[in-house]
Design an enzyme around this catalytic site. Structure first.
Site, mmCIF file in Angstrom:
data_model
loop_
_atom_site.group_PDB
_atom_site.id
_atom_site.type_symbol
_atom_site.label_atom_id
_atom_site.label_comp_id
_atom_site.label_asym_id
_atom_site.label_seq_id
_atom_site.Cartn_x
_atom_site.Cartn_y
_atom_site.Cartn_z
ATOM 1 N N CYS A 69 0.837 -1.212 0.000
ATOM 2 C CA CYS A 69 0.000 0.000 0.000
ATOM 3 C C CYS A 69 0.865 1.252 0.000
ATOM 4 C CB CYS A 69 -0.904 -0.049 1.228
ATOM 5 S SG CYS A 69 -1.757 1.484 1.614
ATOM 6 N N CYS A 72 0.191 3.681 2.855
ATOM 7 C CA CYS A 72 0.700 3.098 4.108
ATOM 8 C C CYS A 72 2.192 3.384 4.257
ATOM 9 C CB CYS A 72 0.476 1.589 4.142
ATOM 10 S SG CYS A 72 -1.260 1.085 4.136
#
Length: 149
Positions: A69, A72
């Site tokens: 991600c 993230c």
């Protein structure tokens, strides 16, 4: 928070009771002597998360994330910076949704990154999406102010 909340050692996992007034004094584990707070997020698997949730007297701020991600990865250093500002009032932890898929499903983590704040063993606030460190600190403070933990 009680007058002597339980704090789980990030090194050996021992449960320590620390007087609340002494949390900011750099307490060490009674068993392994490691610092109980290291100013950085603690990576937990599902069992570790459940242990902290069940036993810790310090609220948990959890970053649910995944290695693939992009947001993230962008938020990771911000979450680490927030740990330096929020510990020992909170324990910051990271849980990989790739490795703890059943937990992510159980908690209905639908997007990542997701921050979830737990106090007294229950979820008290949630935020989906990346945040800067100062925003994490402000959000967590507002969320904790609304609890009786």
């Amino acid at each position: 928070m009680s007058d002597a909340p339980q704090v789980i050692c990030p090194g050996c996992g021992a449960v320590n009771r620390v007087p609340a007034a002494r949390l900011a004094e750099g307490p060490r584990c009674g068993q392994c002597k490691a610092p109980l707070f290291q100013g950085k997020p603690l990576a937990l698997d599902e069992d570790g998360f459940r242990r902290h949730l069940r036993l810790s007297g310090v609220p948990l701020l959890v970053d649910f994330w995944a290695s693939w991600c992009g947001p993230c990865r962008v938020m990771a250093p911000e979450f680490e910076a927030a740990a330096k500002l929020l510990e020992p009032r909170l324990r910051l932890v990271k849980v990989s949704t790739e490795e703890a898929q059943a937990l992510a499903a159980e908690l209905q983590i639908r997007s990542i990154p997701t921050l979830a704040l737990f106090a007294g063993g229950r979820e008290v606030a949630r935020h989906a999406g990346a945040m800067r460190a100062r925003d994490i600190v402000a959000w967590a403070g507002r969320a904790l102010a609304g609890t009786t933990a």
